[in-house]
Structures are given as structure tokens and as C-alpha cells.
Enzyme design. Structure first.
Site, short mmCIF file in Angstrom:
data_model
loop_
_atom_site.label_atom_id
_atom_site.label_comp_id
_atom_site.label_asym_id
_atom_site.label_seq_id
_atom_site.Cartn_x
_atom_site.Cartn_y
_atom_site.Cartn_z
CD GLU A 98 8.40 18.48 -43.10
OE1 GLU A 98 7.32 19.03 -42.84
OE2 GLU A 98 9.07 17.84 -42.25
CD GLU A 109 6.83 27.91 -42.92
OE1 GLU A 109 6.77 26.85 -42.26
OE2 GLU A 109 5.91 28.74 -42.97
#
Length: 1001
Positions: A107, A180
Site C-alpha cells: 500500500e 517504506e
């Protein structure tokens, strides 16, 4: 963003809509829902899609159009509604089979660049190139959702293009995965002699999430109750498992889950559907062929006997009672959520079981005195394929675990025998009616969240929206079988063998053990590295650092221009009249759909200093202790039957032109259907004139619940608490804000909850009441339709005439009070006067504070006293805050530092705050703040950067306002539309020179 234990309650919170009838629709239709009903036909082909259903949902004033994509099978639901705040979302069923966090890391990573928009982090870049009213992404237990909303058609097309490319054609670069997700990197990336450590945004986010004992408990309930498939793992990622995820596994997860055949598209609002379908087909779906996704979640195999588990957690230093921090819940597996009516029935049943002081489990558990509050995730949870219900207590002694279990069983037996009172059922159905009429500005987002789980498992989302027919069917079932609900309790609770008892107790060495496990994991990873691997990690670290520091070419991204922003705001007409002699009442005529919104503001100027810390508690319990002839149970029943809720909250309202001036008071608020207005005002009259402060045992219950809620809220709002504390000594209002809503309040409630004798605190409530619940310095506000205003004026006047007045004016505690008239303007007459506190001798002083909390991540804030709202510098500082966030702090704190979030913001009161959220660093972040200020002083930003910051600021300034809240800024702050327009023009005029100037002051 990871969603754990997401709620799917009785129905949508704060639904909005107008009732409509088919007979009223004409060919000369004007609303989006009418046009859609007349325009689309089942079987019609539109840009690669085929219409499969067109349904009117009059209770929500919308028309639902379901379609499927011919070549890929992608599903699309369009809800046509006359709402300018249009929303898009795409969701994928994501079903991980381990806790490495693949869907959550994915995501984040898909938003870091795509084929068409290969620049780094286009998602965050678009925040400054758009007028979006919402942009985000969510990872739930079994789906991932990407929503955005905007009021601008061009902006909608721009954002849709970016979202489609990100979801279906992401770059998924290895360095983005490192940034991330997780990575091994030297503590100092420039020094290979410093130790290797774990870094990464999701890694730190989940470390922060796992410090929240409530969230951790909810995750374990789900994992243990549904152990056979995807729900047994942590979709967001367990910090100890995230380092097992590889870049290749991430890419494979995208290939198998992010395909149109596994996608559900959702659009909402009044923009044309055809344009959406054309863009979705041309930019994404036309490039795929149908596949058979293997993402279905199988049904959980039912148990043949109940199970019990025990887990441990870190002690909560902010919670009351160090020896009573055990949590226990009993959970039951319920039917598949795609059975829409059964799910609706069970969610209503859940509310009857646990909501409010009249519910059986509140009486049996909360009022037993064994614990502080219900266990986490209490009630109906419809976010998994099969729903479940949980009930229990937190804040109990370990020895009382069995007692709580026995109470749960005994309560279920009592319900099966006695059933529920008719009034409680009617109150619940009334709540549904008023929520359907209440109009929310984020209705599209509420809808996509509401239907996501059911639709994710191939349930019918349109059936889910037909709340009117579900209520009618529910009533019919009760009429035909008075024991309908009792039989459900017997079937799903009493005779259900799929029953989980989970307990969680604190372990003083829990954090130490978790740290040791992380250390061992790190050691294992490092020991497996060859010298070549270590060299590569060092080089990759330098490469990532260089990429993060490199200026980005964002010219590939679409953008609005400053000229696309509306130059003027629409003005809101309000009228002020005196009622009951001399009390000002502001009337704002709005299309409120049959709902009346009432507010009142009462000054705290005369309240003695020693009573101020207790005002939040007073507000919290005032509407929950009973009044007049009503005890607390009867009052709760009447509130539910006649209103949408009664609330009171302390407010500190900074002045728009002086930093050392503010207004202090309590805001009372409520709303009701027009037919119930006299009843609602009568309840307020009784609460003001005859409040009950004698119910000591119930007061103790409310104190414990309040203290527990404050303690539980710190991990999610640590940056806000840090910001309030940092600003405490910069303006006179700061100390009061800390007293009312800062860590001082958290600690005070902890001390009160631990008191053996609570009478001294209870005796303070009548003292506060004398200064607050009267007409002495009081004003009211009403938002309603024109047809309701006559009735409203009479009811408010009658209410005010019942209130007491002091025989002689009380002197304010602060010697310096200034009277400020509310602004005059078109439609405003008889302006009222606000009494503000000022301190001409105040001298701001810098203060450093460190709170030692049991979290592995930090929340850092630094505050600076700047300029009030009306000053031209305020507009420049507002643009500067956004500029610093986008061009400096985001890179330094999130991308390089690994924090989940960080940035700068400016308050209405002129306090400029730099902050970080779930941050592995602290002193390094303070250095980042200094570098950001130096960067701003140097003026190393372009006109394009300034224009983007303006777009982002105007997106917030022009956020939609619900009819219920129109005129509220004028009522509370005395802020006129003319003042807002002047500020708007100041924002437009901000220049490079202005920004450098305010940075150097």
C-alpha cells in the site's frame, strides 16, 4: 495506513440524505440521483462496462448503478447523489498468509511512483497539486482501499489518473521498498563502522501500533477466533516478521492481488459516470484480460468446544491502578456478513447488549466495579467474512477473570429470559432515522468504508444501503415473533461453541523482552551477511540517501493552478436576535433535512482557578448523571429516544487579532428531528436547572471510563499531546489548553480514578455548575430550515426563560477582560458581545519537556509564537507551514528518518508547530526542525513550490462545511465572512519575499 479491528457498527455514522418518492421524479429532473435513475438501463454498454442494476435508495437520496467490466470482470458501483464532494475508491481483496506485512508495505510502495508518473512519491506530491478534500490509503485485514475526494472536476480526473497508474502500474523500485517497508542500514548511513539497525516507515509505524495495548488485544481476538486462514496473521505486519519480507515477495503479491479481476471500483457524487468509466477503461482496464484471482477467504471451520488463550502486554504507566490492568473478553463467531439482514439484525442486537447505561452488559460488567471500561473491540465487528461479537472488561484484577466470564454467561441467560424493553428498541431505531437524515460532508467516504467488507466477500453493497427496508423487515420480525431477539441471543451466544475467551495481563518485562526479540532478529540477519552483502548494504544506504536528497522533477504529474481556485467564498447569512430578554441567539437558515442543530456557549470567566482542571470531567458527566425526576438510566433513554445526543465540551478560543487574548467557555451541543425539538429543549432545561450530582457510584464508573479512554488514546495522539505541551508557555491560552486537553489532564484523571474516596471530587461539580449553568454570559446558535425557524425561536426562548440568572454580576477571575462585539455584516443584526480574557503582562518563555512513556517510538513537537489570524503574516506562515512540510520535513523526517509522519502547521491562535509522529528519533528530529527553519530563511524554493503550497492550503480552507456547521466560526470566534475573505486575499497575495521575511522574524 493500517486498520486493525475496524468497526462495522449498527449502520453508517452520520448518514445524510433526503427522503424522496418515485412519484415526485420528473423528466425535467435536476438532481444527480434523479438523472441517473432515468438515464441508465440494465444491459446498457458504456465504455467497456455493462450496467447490471439501477436502484433507487430514497432514504439516502441516491441512485445506485452497478456495472461490470466486460473483459476483466472488474466490478463498479456508482452512487449518484447531489453532492459536490465527489469520491473515488478502488479496493483489492488482499489476503496475506503471514505477518510480514506484504499488503501494508505494498500500500505504501505503490504510491512511490508509477509508469506514467515515475517521480518519487507522487501521492504526497499530489497533496500540493490538488484541491482534494481527502486522499489516503488503508490496509484492512482482508482488503486494501485507495480513496480520494474532491469538489473540482479537473482535479478528480487528475487524481484518478494518478491513483489508477499507482495501483495497476507501480514502479515498485527496490529502494522504495527499502524506504517504506524495512531495510538494514548503518545507524549513520555515511559511516560503515556504526552498527546495522532496522529502519523503514512501515516497520516504525507497526512498532508504534503494537505499543497500543487496545489495538494489540483486538488483533489477538481476531487471530485466535478466526485461526484457519488470513485472519490469523497481522495484515499490517508484525515488527518481528516484517524483516522476513523480500522485495520479490512484494512484487509477487502485487501481481496476484492488484488485478482488475480482483478489484472493486466505487464512485460517488454528482459528476457524470460516463467520464469516470471512460478514464478507468482507457487508462487501466483496457490493458488487462480476465483472470481467476485466488483470493477468496474460505469459511472458518466452526469449533466443537470453546477455547481460551492468555497473552501479555506492557504495563500502562498512564492507566489507573497498576495492579488492575488485566483485560478479558468473551467473543462469539457469527454468520457470514454477506447475509445482509442477519448482519443488520445482529448489529442492532449488539447495540442493545452493550450501548449505554440501560444495556444489560453495561449493568452487569461496567457497574460491577470490577474494571474500568469495556474490553477493546467490544460489540459487533463486521470487518471479516464472518462477523463476531466481543464483550468483556479492561482494568480488572487477574483474580477476577473467572468472575467476569460468569457474569457474561449469567447476563446472556437473563436476556434470553427477559428480553429487551420496547423503548430501548425504539430508541435504537430512532438513532438510525436521525443518522440517515444528518448530512455529513464526507458522506462518500463513509459509504465506501461502510460497504467495503461486505462487497469484498461478494455481498450485495446496494442491499446494504437499503436501511429503510431493513428497518421495516426488522419491525415485522418483532411483530410476528416478540421473542425474535431472545432467540438470536440463544442461537448465536448461549448455544454457540465457537466461543473464545482471551485474557491479557501486563508483564513488567514485556517491553524488554520485545526489545530482546528484535535484537536477536537483527543479530540473526546481520550474522547471515557476507562481507560482500555488508558492502552492498552500505552502498545501497548511500544510494537511498542520495535519492532522498535529490531534487525531484515532478513535471510529469498533473496539477491544478492557483487560478483554478475560486477567488471568493460564498457568504453564509446569519441573523442574531435577543431572546428571553437579553440572550443573543444566532439563527442560520440551512437545508438541514428535517434536523435541528442547537448549540450554546457559556463563559468560564468567573470560575475560580482551582476548579478549572475539573471542567473536562464536569462536561463529560453532566449529561450522564441524571437530572430533575430522571435518574441516569432514564435520562440516557430519553436522550436516545428524542435526540441525536447531548454533549458538552470545554473550549479555549483564541482571538483573531491578539495573541494574548482568548475566550474560555463550555460549548453545549445537540441535534434532533424537528418533531422532537420541545423534548430536546426540555432535557437541556432539566440538565441546567436540576442536574444530579448525588449518584456517587455511577460517577465513579464514569471517572474510571474517562481515565481509561484518555490513557488508551495517548499512543494514537502522542504528537497532539506533545504539541499542546510545547505551546503551553507561548500564549496565555496555552496553559488552559494544557489543563483541559493535555498530559496534565491525563495525569489528573489517573489520580482521580485511583482515589478511594471520590466524594471530594463530586463536591466540586455543584461549585462549577454555579458559574456555568446560567444565563449570565451565555449565547445560543441554531441551524434549521426556514420552515422550522418559528418553532425553534419559541422553543429556545422558553428554554432560556427557565435558566437562572445571578442577582448581582459575578466578577471575572482575571482582572483584564475585554468586550468584543461580534461582527456586523449582510444579514447580521444586533451583534452580541464576547468577553475575552487578556493578559497585558504576559511574557512568553521557552520550555523543554520530556515525557518518559513506554513506547519504542517518539512524538516530537516544537512550537513557535508567531502572528494572529488577522495579521497578514498569518497567511504567509500558513503557506510556509505547508511549504516546509512538502519540501523539507517530509523528506527529512519520514523518508530519511523513518518516522510515520511529520510536518509543520499553524494554529488559528498563531502557534507554529513542527512535529513528528511515531518517530524512531528525537534529538535528530529536533535538528531536522532547525535545518527546515534555516532552509526557509534561505529562500531556497521556487514560485512553483509556493503555488503548490497555496493549492494545498486552499484545499483545507475550502473544505466542504455541513449545513449543521454553517455559521459556526461566526458564533464561536466572532469570525465574519468578510474577515475570511480578507484572509483569503492575503493567502493569494503571499510572495517569495513574504515567506523569507516571516521565516527570519
Amino acid at each position: 495506513m493500517w486498520r486493525s479491528g475496524c468497526r462495522a457498527g449498527v449502520l453508517l455514522r452520520r448518514l445524510n440524505g433526503r427522503s424522496a418518492s418515485l412519484g415526485a421524479w420528473r423528466w425535467a429532473s435536476t438532481t444527480a440521483c434523479e438523472r441517473a435513475l432515468l438515464r441508465y438501463r440494465v444491459g446498457e454498454k458504456i465504455h467497456g462496462f455493462t450496467v447490471s442494476q439501477v436502484t433507487s435508495v430514497p432514504e439516502l437520496s441516491l441512485t445506485a448503478v452497478k456495472l461490470s467490466h466486460d473483459s476483466t470482470g472488474a466490478q463498479h458501483l456508482h452512487l449518484a447523489r447531489e453532492d459536490r464532494n465527489n469520491l473515488f475508491s478502488v479496493q483489492f481483496r488482499t489476503t496475506p498468509m503471514d505477518s510480514s506485512g506484504a499488503p501494508h508495505v505494498l500500500e505504501h510502495t505503490v504510491l512511490c511512483g508509477s509508469q506514467r508518473y515515475p517521480c518519487r512519491d507522487p501521492f504526497f506530491k499530489m497533496l500540493n497539486r490538488s484541491l482534494s478534500t481527502f486522499m489516503n490509503a488503508f490496509t484492512a485485514s482482508d482488503y486494501t482501499l485507495y480513496p480520494f475526494s474532491t469538489q473540482n472536476p479537473k482535479d478528480f480526473r487528475n487524481l484518478l489518473s494518478v491513483y489508477l497508474d499507482a495501483a495497476f502500474f507501480p514502479c515498485l523500485r527496490e529502494l522504495d521498498f527499502w524506504q517504506e517497508g524495512w531495510r538494514l542500514e548503518h545507524e549513520d548511513p555515511n559511516d560503515p563502522q556504526t552498527p546495522l539497525v532496522f529502519k523503514g516507515v512501515v516497520f516504525n509505524e507497526m512498532k508504534g501500533a503494537f505499543t497500543d495495548n487496545e489495538r494489540m488485544f483486538s488483533q489477538h481476538v481476531q487471530s485466535h477466533l478466526l485461526p484457519d486462514h488470513t485472519y490469523s496473521v497481522v495484515s499490517g505486519g508484525d515488527p518481528l516478521c516484517i524483516p522476513d519480507l523480500t522485495w520479490e515477495q512484494l512484487r509477487q503479491f502485487h501481481a496476484t492481488h492488484y488485478h482488475p479481476s480482483n478489484a472493486r471500483f466505487f464512485t460517488y457524487g454528482n459528476f457524470p459516470l460516463e467520464q469516470h468509466l471512460k478514464q478507468i477503461h482507457e487508462e487501466a482496464l483496457s490493458k488487462f484480460q480476465r483472470i481467476k484471482p485466488h483470493t477468496t477467504v474460505p469459511a472458518q471451520k466452526p469449533w466443537d468446544k470453546p477455547r481460551e488463550f492468555q497473552i501479555t502486554c506492557a504495563p500502562d504507566s498512564l492507566a489507573a491502578g497498576s495492579s488492575e490492568q488485566t483485560t478479558i473478553s468473551v467473543s462469539f463467531l457469527l454468520p457470514d456478513i454477506t447475509d445482509t439482514f442477519e448482519a443488520f439484525t445482529l448489529s442492532l442486537l449488539s447495540s442493545l447488549l452493550i450501548s449505554g447505561p440501560n444495556s444489560p452488559f453495561y449493568k452487569a460488567l461496567i457497574e460491577s466495579g470490577l474494571g474500568t471500561d469495556f474490553s477493546p473491540d467490544v460489540g459487533y465487528n463486521g470487518c471479516t467474512r464472518e462477523a463476531y461479537f466481543s464483550v468483556g472488561l479492561q482494568g480488572i484484577a487477574e483474580k477476577d477473570i473467572q468472575t467476569v466470564q460468569d457474569l457474561v454467561d449469567r447476563t446472556l441467560d437473563d436476556i434470553i429470559e427477559k428480553g429487551f424493553e420496547d423503548d430501548r428498541i425504539e430508541a435504537l431505531l430512532h438513532k438510525i432515522e436521525i443518522q440517515m437524515k444528518h448530512q455529513s460532508v464526507s458522506f462518500g467516504l463513509a459509504l465506501t468504508s461502510y460497504i467495503a467488507s461486505c462487497w469484498n466477500h461478494d455481498g450485495d453493497p446496494v442491499e446494504l444501503l437499503k436501511l429503510g427496508s431493513q428497518v421495516a423487515q426488522f419491525r415485522k420480525c418483532l411483530e410476528e415473533n416478540p421473542k425474535f431477539l431472545q432467540e438470536k441471543v440463544k442461537q448465536y451466544f448461549k448455544n454457540n461453541q465457537h466461543k473464545l475467551t482471551l485474557s491479557m495481563k501486563p508483564d513488567d518485562k514485556y517491553s524488554e523482552k520485545q526489545m530482546q526479540l528484535e535484537t536477536e532478529k537483527l543479530k540473526q540477519k546481520v550474522n547471515s551477511l557476507s562481507p560482500e552483502d555488508k558492502q552492498q548494504i552500505y552502498e545501497k544506504g548511500l544510494e537511498l540517501q542520495a535519492q532522498q536528497s535529490q531534487p525531484q522533477d515532478v513535471s510529469c504529474l498533473p496539477a491544478l493552478k492557483v487560478s483554478d481556485i475560486e477567488p471568493r467564498i460564498p457568504f453564509t447569512d446569519v441573523e442574531v436576535a435577543l431572546a428571553a430578554g437579553d440572550t443573543p441567539v444566532q439563527y442560520c437558515t440551512q437545508p438541514t433535512n428535517g434536523v435541528i442543530y442547537f448549540r450554546a456557549f457559556s463563559s468560564l470567566n468567573t470560575l475560580p482557578e482551582e476548579l478549572r482542571p475539573y471542567v473536562p470531567l464536569f462536561c463529560n458527566v453532566l449529561t450522564k448523571l441524571g437530572c430533575g425526576a430522571l435518574d441516569y438510566r432514564e435520562l440516557a433513554q430519553q436522550v436516545d429516544l428524542k435526540t441525536g445526543g447531548l454533549a458538552a465540551a470545554p473550549h479555549v478560543l483564541p482571538d483573531d487579532s491578539h495573541l494574548d487574548t482568548y475566550e474560555q467557555g463550555v460549548l453545549f451541543s445537540s441535534f434532533c428531528l424537528d418533531r422532537n425539538l420541545p423534548d430536546m429543549m426540555h432535557l437541556w432545561s432539566e440538565i441546567f436547572n436540576n442536574p444530579c450530582f448525588e449518584a456517587e457510584e455511577h460517577f465513579r464508573v464514569l471517572v474510571k471510563m474517562t481515565a481509561q479512554e484518555l490513557s488508551n488514546g495517548v499512543p494514537d495522539a502522542g504528537h497532539l499531546y506533545a504539541s499542546i505541551r510545547a505551546g503551553r508557555t507561548l500564549a496565555p491560552a496555552g496553559h488552559l489548553q494544557e489543563t483541559f486537553g493535555g498530559m496534565d489532564q491525563v495525569r489528573l484523571m489517573k489520580r482521580i480514578a485511583e482515589m478511594t474516596d471520590i466524594k471530594p471530587i463530586l463536591r466540586k461539580l455543584p461549585l462549577i455548575r454555579k458559574h456555568l449553568l446560567n444565563c449570565d454570559n451565555f449565547r445560543c446558535s441554531v441551524n434549521a430550515t426556514p420552515q422550522q425557524m418559528s418553532q425553534v425561536e419559541n422553543s429556545v426562548d422558553n428554554f432560556l426563560r427557565t435558566l437562572s440568572r445571578s442577582k448581582k454580576e459575578r466578577k471575572p477571575v482575571h482582572p483584564h477582560v475585554v468586550e468584543k462585539p461580534a461582527p456586523k455584516g449582510p444579514g447580521r443584526h444586533s451583534p452580541f458581545t464576547r468577553k475575552l480574557v487578556t493578559d497585558p503582562t504576559f511574557k512568553p518563555c521557552p520550555m523543554k519537556t520530556h515525557f518518559q512513556l513506554p513506547f519504542p517510538v517518539n512524538y516530537v513537537a516544537e512550537c513557535i509564537r508567531t502572528a494572529p489570524y488577522a495579521a497578514p503574516a498569518h497567511a504567509s506562515l500558513k503557506i510556509l507551514a505547508r511549504l516546509m512540510t512538502a519540501k523539507c520535513l517530509h523528506t527529512e523526517i519520514r523518508e530519511k528518518g523513518g518516522a510515520y509522519g511529520g510536518g509543520a502547521r499553524l494554529s488559528y491562535g498563531g502557534i507554529f508547530t513542527l512535529y513528528s509522529y511515531r518517530d524512531p528519533h528525537s534529538t535528530e528530529t529536533l535538528q531536522s526542525f532547525l535545518r527546515a527553519i534555516d532552509w526557509a530563511k534561505s529562500g531556497r524554493f521556487t514560485q512553483q513550490d509556493i503555488n503548490e503550497a497555496k493549492l494545498s492550503v486552499f484545499a483545507a480552507v475550502d473544505a466542504p462545511v455541513a449545513p449543521s456547521d454553517k455559521g459556526l466560526d461566526c458564533f464561536l470566534y466572532g469570525l465574519s465572512d468578510e474577515a475570511k475573505q480578507a484572509h483569503r486575499e492575503q493567502l493569494f497575495a503571499v510572495s517569495h519575499e513574504d515567506l523569507v521575511d516571516v521565516s527570519n522574524r
